[in-house]
Design an enzyme around this catalytic site. Sequence first.
Site, mmCIF file in Angstrom:
data_model
loop_
_atom_site.group_PDB
_atom_site.id
_atom_site.type_symbol
_atom_site.label_atom_id
_atom_site.label_comp_id
_atom_site.label_asym_id
_atom_site.label_seq_id
_atom_site.Cartn_x
_atom_site.Cartn_y
_atom_site.Cartn_z
ATOM 1 C CD1 TRP A 110 -2.455 -2.089 1.558
ATOM 2 C CD2 TRP A 110 -2.918 -0.861 -0.191
ATOM 3 N NE1 TRP A 110 -3.736 -2.625 0.946
ATOM 4 C CE2 TRP A 110 -3.800 -1.915 -0.290
ATOM 5 C CE3 TRP A 110 -3.361 0.042 -1.171
ATOM 6 C CZ2 TRP A 110 -5.103 -2.112 -1.190
ATOM 7 C CZ3 TRP A 110 -4.303 -0.029 -2.226
ATOM 8 C CH2 TRP A 110 -5.158 -1.294 -2.182
ATOM 9 C CG ASP A 188 -3.415 4.787 4.462
ATOM 10 O OD1 ASP A 188 -4.328 4.233 5.035
ATOM 11 O OD2 ASP A 188 -3.235 4.079 3.110
ATOM 12 C CE LYS A 212 -8.463 -3.018 3.474
ATOM 13 N NZ LYS A 212 -7.602 -2.133 2.802
HETATM 14 C C1 LIG Z 1 -6.730 -1.460 1.696
HETATM 15 C C2 LIG Z 1 -6.084 -0.397 1.856
HETATM 16 C C3 LIG Z 1 -5.889 0.700 0.973
HETATM 17 C C4 LIG Z 1 -6.892 0.846 -0.155
HETATM 18 O O1 LIG Z 1 -8.023 1.674 -0.072
HETATM 19 P P1 LIG Z 1 -9.166 1.950 -0.945
HETATM 20 O O2 LIG Z 1 -10.110 2.452 -0.020
HETATM 21 O O3 LIG Z 1 -9.603 0.637 -1.367
HETATM 22 O O4 LIG Z 1 -8.824 3.124 -1.769
HETATM 23 C C5 LIG Z 1 -5.042 1.805 1.560
HETATM 24 N N1 LIG Z 1 -4.137 1.761 2.330
HETATM 25 C C6 LIG Z 1 -4.278 0.569 3.141
HETATM 26 C C7 LIG Z 1 -3.449 0.664 4.413
HETATM 27 C C8 LIG Z 1 -5.338 -0.229 3.005
HETATM 28 O O5 LIG Z 1 -5.255 -1.416 3.824
#
Ligand SMILES: *Cc1c(COP(=O)(O)O)cnc(C)c1O
Length: 377
Positions: A110, A188, A212
Site C-alpha cells: 500500500w 494512512d 477494514k
Molecule cells: C486497503 C487499503 C487501501 C486501499 O483503500 P481503498 O479504500 O480501496 O482505496 C489503502 N491503504 C491501506 C493501508 C489499505 O489497507
Amino acid sequence: MNKLTPNQRNLLNFSGGPGALPESVLSQVQQSIHAVPGVGLSILGISHRSKWFTEIVLDTEERIKRLLSLPNDYHVLFLQGGATQQFSTISAAFNNNPGHPAEYLDTGYWSAKSIEGALPTLGFNSAYSHKLRVVWSGKDQKYTQLPRNDELVLDPQASYFHYISNETVEGLQFKELMGLPQVPRICDMSSDFLSAPIQAHKYALIYAHAQKNLGPAGVTVVVIKDSLMKRMPKEFPAFLDYRVHAKAHSNFNTPPVFAIFVVNLITKWLEEEIGGLVNMQKINQQKACTLYEQIDQSQGFFKSSVNLSNRSLMNISFNLQSPELEARFLELASKEGFSGLSGHRSIGGIRASLYNGVTLEATQKLGRFMEQFKNAT
Ligand SMILES: *Cc1c(COP(=O)(O)O)cnc(C)c1O
C-alpha cells in the site's frame, strides 16, 4: 459448512477487507435498513439534509474526537473515494514547499500505491526525485521489515512526511511514531485506525477508509489539523478541498449516509460496549498473540517472514511449506466455516485479518484449527 447459520459464518470471517463487523452492530444495521428507531424510515431513504442525519454526523465527529483525545484544532471529515483518492489529494494539496519535497516511506504494497497515486499530481514527471523523495524502501527485502525512526535521514523542511501505520498485505505495523516533530506527519491508518490508542495530536493528517476497522466501504475518515488545512492552494477543486468539507460538516454534496451511519454505530460500540481504545488494544493483542503462538510453536510448519518486532496485530500473514498445502489448509478451513483467509492476490499465502470486529473466541477457534491441521498433516 452448510449447517452454520449466517451469524456463525460472520463470526468466523477473517477477511482482509471489507472486514467483519461486530454482531451487535449488524443487528442494529439490519433493523435500520427497515426503519431507524425513532425515525421510522429506512436508513437507505433518509435525506442527508435532515436534522437527524446532521446530528449523526456531529455525533460521529465527537465520538472520534473523544476516542482519540483530539485537541480542538482538528476537523473530522467523512469523504468518498477511499484511501486511494487521498493518495493523490494529499500530494496535490500539500506538496508545496519549493525545494523541500514530501518524503515517503515505501514499506509495502500500500505504500507503493500511495507513492504511485501521488506522482501524477506532480506533473507525471518521471524524474520525480526532486518533487517526492522516497526516504526508505523495504522493496529489496520483499517488504519483510520496517525502518526505525532513528535510522532515517529526513529533511526538517520537507513539505510533509507520509507513511502507512499498518501494511495490510504483508502484515507489518509500526510500533513507534515516525518522522520529525517539525514536519507535518501524514499517515494512512486504513487498516488499524481505532484499533489502539495513538498520539493523534502529533499527526497533521490521518486518513482511514471505513471498510477494514470501521464499517462498510464508501466512506473515508480524515482527521486534519487546522494549520495543515490552511496550507492548501487557494484554488482547488471544491470536491477535493478539505476546507469545503470541514465547513459543510461533510455535507457538501450527498454523502454516503448509510456508511456514515454504520461508522457512528461502530464508534458507539467502541465507547459503550468495548469501553475505549485501551480495552480494544488489549483484546487485539490477545487475538494476535493467539495466532503468532501457533506460528512460533509450529517448528516451521507455519512460517511468517515478517521481522519479529514489526509484526502486525491486525493482519497475520503466513505461509505453509507449499502452495498445495496452503490450498488444502484453505479448503479445510472453509469446510469448518472460516472465510477470508487467502493471502492478498499480490503475494498469496494465508492471511488472517483480526480487525476490531473479529472476536477473541473466533480467533482462538482459528488457532485450534491451525494446531489440528498441523497435527493431522
Ligand atoms: C486497503 C487499503 C487501501 C486501499 O483503500 P481503498 O479504500 O480501496 O482505496 C489503502 N491503504 C491501506 C493501508 C489499505 O489497507
